[in-house]
Design a protein around this motif. Structure first.
Motif, short mmCIF file in Angstrom:
data_model
loop_
_atom_site.label_atom_id
_atom_site.label_comp_id
_atom_site.label_asym_id
_atom_site.label_seq_id
_atom_site.Cartn_x
_atom_site.Cartn_y
_atom_site.Cartn_z
N SER A 1 55.98 25.92 14.92
CA SER A 1 57.03 24.74 15.06
C SER A 1 57.50 24.94 16.66
CB SER A 1 58.10 25.93 13.93
OG SER A 1 57.67 26.92 14.71
N THR A 2 56.30 25.70 17.49
CA THR A 2 56.70 25.45 19.30
C THR A 2 56.45 24.12 19.79
OG1 THR A 2 56.19 27.77 18.76
CG2 THR A 2 55.54 26.78 20.94
N ASP B 1 54.62 31.86 8.28
CA ASP B 1 56.21 32.49 9.16
C ASP B 1 56.09 31.60 10.55
OD1 ASP B 1 58.29 32.99 10.13
OD2 ASP B 1 58.89 35.16 9.11
N ASN B 2 56.77 30.79 10.86
CA ASN B 2 56.24 30.58 12.41
C ASN B 2 57.04 31.39 12.98
OD1 ASN B 2 55.18 28.00 13.06
ND2 ASN B 2 56.43 26.79 11.28
N SER B 3 57.62 32.28 12.69
CA SER B 3 58.09 33.23 13.44
C SER B 3 57.54 35.01 14.17
CB SER B 3 59.48 33.89 12.73
OG SER B 3 59.05 35.21 11.79
N THR B 4 56.79 34.65 13.60
CA THR B 4 55.16 35.09 14.27
C THR B 4 54.03 35.31 15.01
OG1 THR B 4 54.08 35.70 12.09
CG2 THR B 4 56.14 37.12 12.24
N ARG C 1 52.51 31.84 13.18
CA ARG C 1 51.96 30.39 13.75
C ARG C 1 50.63 29.86 13.77
NH1 ARG C 1 55.99 32.47 16.48
NH2 ARG C 1 54.54 33.08 18.61
#
Length: 227
Positions: A149-150, A194-197, A201
């Motif tokens: 998601s970056t 999880d895109n937050s890690t 990613r």
């Protein structure tokens, strides 16, 4: 290159959701699902992925691969999956109740960050992948590119498409017919982690390849099964 609609792509992915990644072989699982059960199961899977829109195509997949014909196809897919599992850097899963194959390549293996140019290591892996496809010609191949998601959609969507096309074009250069393949990018819309890690990613930056029985394989299996 063939172009598929978004609805069709979602339906195909719905039919390729992992039902059982281990345990019985494809041969056993293929024989255990009858035509009626296959239709219901395919419809359910299509509906999950497509919000109901993919149900019709999912049902079609389930119906044609039921019974003895499904067992015959499952046996062929078992053999090809065993070939593919020998490729370094490729994660192989049995999908669509064992009658199709999903191969996942992480972008770290295939591409540099923000790049769609295949690196040396990935070319070696894809050489072996192409060899397996050439040895098993009665299949269709669907290549899907994904990003994390970056960034935004204006960056991620074309990047995922270019990555899918890079794999498509390389396989064509190795003799795999373009008429049996499609390539499509989904940007960051289908994360698997999880895109937050950082780890998540990395998992989301990937290319997935689905290997499905084509019309000839299905017809041959049905004839062999006496259907």
């Amino acid at each position: 290159m063939k172009v598929i609609s978004k609805v069709f792509a979602i339906a195909v992915l719905g039919g390729a959701i992992v039902l059982s990644g281990c345990g019985a072989s494809n041969t056993v699982k293929g024989g255990g699902i009858g035509a009626g059960a296959g239709a219901a199961l395919g419809a359910g899977i299509g509906a999950i992925a497509g919000g109901g829109k993919g149900a019709a195509i999912g049902a079609g997949i389930g119906t044609v691969l039921g019974g003895t014909a499904g067992a015959i196809i499952g046996n062929k897919m078992d053999k090809q999956a065993a070939e593919l599992e020998k490729i370094e850097g490729a994660q192989v899963e049995k999908v669509n109740d064992g009658q199709a194959i999903k191969v996942t390549f992480e972008s770290g293996i295939l591409f540099a960050t923000n790049s769609s140019t295949l690196n040396t290591e990935s070319r070696a892996s894809l050489d072996k992948f192409a060899e397996s496809l050439l040895n098993n010609p009665d299949t269709d191949v669907k290549i899907y590119g994904h990003t994390d998601s970056t960034g935004n959609d204006q960056i991620n969507n074309p990047l995922s498409q270019r990555r899918a096309e890079s794999v498509y074009n390389y396989l064509v250069s190795k003799g795999v017919s373009g008429s049996r393949m499609i390539a499509q990018g989904f940007g960051s819309t289908q994360p698997v982690a999880d895109n937050s890690t950082v780890e998540g990613r990395t998992q989301n930056r990937r290319v997935e390849v689905y290997i499905l029985p084509n019309e000839k394989m299905i017809q041959d299996a049905q004839q062999q099964a006496g259907q």
